[in-house]
Design an enzyme around this catalytic site. Structure first.
Site, PDB file in Angstrom:
ATOM      1  N   HIS A 156       0.359   4.729   6.191  1.00 22.91           N
ATOM      2  CA  HIS A 156       0.081   4.289   7.553  1.00 22.91           C
ATOM      3  C   HIS A 156       1.379   3.882   8.251  1.00 22.91           C
ATOM      4  O   HIS A 156       2.292   3.347   7.620  1.00 22.91           O
ATOM      5  CB  HIS A 156      -0.892   3.108   7.539  1.00 22.91           C
ATOM      6  CG  HIS A 156      -2.156   3.385   6.789  1.00 22.91           C
ATOM      7  ND1 HIS A 156      -2.412   2.865   5.535  1.00 22.91           N
ATOM      8  CD2 HIS A 156      -3.213   4.160   7.113  1.00 22.91           C
ATOM      9  CE1 HIS A 156      -3.587   3.303   5.119  1.00 22.91           C
ATOM     10  NE2 HIS A 156      -4.094   4.088   6.048  1.00 22.91           N
ATOM     11  N   ASP A 186       4.642   3.877   3.185  1.00 21.90           N
ATOM     12  CA  ASP A 186       3.196   3.704   3.207  1.00 21.90           C
ATOM     13  C   ASP A 186       2.580   4.836   4.032  1.00 21.90           C
ATOM     14  O   ASP A 186       3.195   5.330   4.971  1.00 21.90           O
ATOM     15  CB  ASP A 186       2.877   2.348   3.847  1.00 21.90           C
ATOM     16  CG  ASP A 186       1.426   1.938   3.738  1.00 21.90           C
ATOM     17  OD1 ASP A 186       1.111   1.081   2.903  1.00 21.90           O
ATOM     18  OD2 ASP A 186       0.602   2.458   4.509  1.00 21.90           O
ATOM     19  N   ASP A 210      -0.526   4.461  -0.740  1.00 21.85           N
ATOM     20  CA  ASP A 210      -1.743   5.068  -0.216  1.00 21.85           C
ATOM     21  C   ASP A 210      -1.553   6.510   0.242  1.00 21.85           C
ATOM     22  O   ASP A 210      -2.492   7.120   0.762  1.00 21.85           O
ATOM     23  CB  ASP A 210      -2.362   4.214   0.893  1.00 21.85           C
ATOM     24  CG  ASP A 210      -1.339   3.503   1.742  1.00 21.85           C
ATOM     25  OD1 ASP A 210      -0.148   3.852   1.669  1.00 21.85           O
ATOM     26  OD2 ASP A 210      -1.725   2.576   2.480  1.00 21.85           O
ATOM     27  N   HIS A 247       1.812  -3.985   9.236  1.00 21.12           N
ATOM     28  CA  HIS A 247       1.071  -3.799  10.486  1.00 21.12           C
ATOM     29  C   HIS A 247       1.117  -5.025  11.384  1.00 21.12           C
ATOM     30  O   HIS A 247       0.629  -4.965  12.523  1.00 21.12           O
ATOM     31  CB  HIS A 247      -0.393  -3.456  10.203  1.00 21.12           C
ATOM     32  CG  HIS A 247      -0.605  -2.115   9.575  1.00 21.12           C
ATOM     33  ND1 HIS A 247      -0.038  -0.959  10.074  1.00 21.12           N
ATOM     34  CD2 HIS A 247      -1.322  -1.741   8.476  1.00 21.12           C
ATOM     35  CE1 HIS A 247      -0.401   0.060   9.315  1.00 21.12           C
ATOM     36  NE2 HIS A 247      -1.167  -0.381   8.327  1.00 21.12           N
TER      37      HIS A 247
END
Length: 369
Positions: free
Chosen positions: A181, A179, A267, A142
């Site tokens: 996200h 991931d 995740d 991120h």
């Protein structure tokens, strides 16, 4: 050649200070570990412990690394940001970006986390290891050049890739992010770079809300070298593998990289508190198996996995163990204790047909058959 596993005890000591995250504290709510952050050391520490207890550690080349020097970090990150990060670290930490808190020694620990990723990439590129896994913490995908967010303080993979490319050890690189996200920081860093393909499979509009659209394909010379695969909430084993097989892996094959790096978050697992997906350890095993096979086929087996998210302390270790079994070819297993229960909780055929239609639309838009 063996599979390398890069880790460092000090990375488990990264903290968020007294940050309470999004969890209310007080009344009948008991405070959580690590100052309330879902990103805490236990999932990763327990993965390392499970490798030791199962015996898989003996089939891996266990290694460590050192913190990267400032000049390596500056290959990706703005000087002003690094100055601020270092100063805050010396003063005990704080929150430096959106959901990016850290405690004392945050800067040297983040530089060590990036060092693990860089060492894992180096070991594969020089032929010391067949493939490698970096247990990096804090995570990185991120974090853009100047804006940390989502627990990410330095972009571990971007630093490792840019460093290797700047030293002439690799040309074209494909970064596959599974991931849950969106890998917005990695996307931003390479958005105009034609020699680095960034592919992100993620839950649509989870975090960040405003990035990750399949329409975002790169810009300038890098147009077409960015690919997003946003999947609907509730997608499970079948849908994630279909997206991998129909879009992600064909796009990487078409790109013809010299190295494949996976941003390996767990995740999307069924009981993860920060995702709404239904993947299992078997899902991650299959994704690793197919991606390693592609690397064997197109780039001499050069494959590196760098740990990103994954917040179920009890389930992340089994997902990571499955990935490392596939990477190493080891016969040592750690049976998924939730396998029967999680299989029963997979989506039904109507959902899978709906998701398959979305995948077909994205494949067509990306020019993939």
């Amino acid at each position: 050649m063996t599979t390398g596993f890069f880790w460092a005890e000090h990375c488990f000591w990264q903290s968020g200070g007294n940050y309470a995250g999004n969890t209310p504290v007080g009344g009948f709510v008991q405070p959580l570990a690590a100052g309330g952050l879902p990103e805490n050391p236990e999932g990763k520490r327990r993965l390392k412990n499970l490798l030791d207890v199962s015996g898989l550690s003996d089939d891996l080349q266990m290694s460590t690394a050192v913190a990267l020097p400032r000049q390596d970090l500056e290959l990706v990150h703005d000087t002003a940001y690094l100055d601020r990060f270092e100063q805050m670290s010396r003063e005990g930490g704080g929150e430096i970006g959106l959901r990016a808190p850290f405690g004392p020694d945050g800067y040297p620990i983040a530089a060590l986390s990036a060092g693990l990723a860089a060492a894992a990439v180096d070991a594969v590129l020089v032929g010391q290891m067949r493939n490698s896994y970096a247990l990096s913490r804090p995570p990185g995908h991120h974090c853009s050049a100047e804006l940390p967010s989502g627990f990410c303080l330095l972009n571990n993979i971007a630093i490792a890739v840019v460093r290797a490319r700047s030293e002439g050890r690799v040309g074209r690189v494909a970064i596959l992010d599974w991931d849950v996200h969106h890998g917005n920081g990695t996307e931003a860093i390479f958005y105009a770079e034609p020699e680095v393909l960034t592919v992100s499979m993620h839950q649509e509009r989870n975090f960040p809300l405003a990035t990750g659209s399949s329409a975002d394909r790169g810009e300038g010379a890098g147009e077409g070298a960015n690919l997003n695969i946003p999947l609907p909430s509730g997608a499970g084993h079948t849908t994630w593998l279909e997206a991998l097989d129909r879009i992600a892996l064909p796009a990487i094959r078409r790109f013809e990289p010299d190295l494949i790096v996976v941003a390996c978050g767990y995740d999307a697992g069924l009981i993860d508190p920060l995702g709404r997906m239904l993947c299992t350890a078997q899902t991650f095993r299959e994704m690793a198996r197919r991606t390693v096979a592609l690397a064997d086929d197109i780039c001499g087996g050069r494959f590196v996995a760098v740990h990103e998210g994954g917040y179920s302390e009890v389930y992340v270790p089994f997902c990571g163990h499955a990935v490392l079994e596939e990477m190493s070819g080891s016969a040592i297993g750690a049976p998924d204790p939730f396998a029967a229960t999680f299989h029963a909780r997979q989506p039904g055929p109507r959902f899978e047909a709906f998701a398959s239609g979305l995948i077909a639309e994205m494949a067509e838009a990306a020019g993939l058959p």
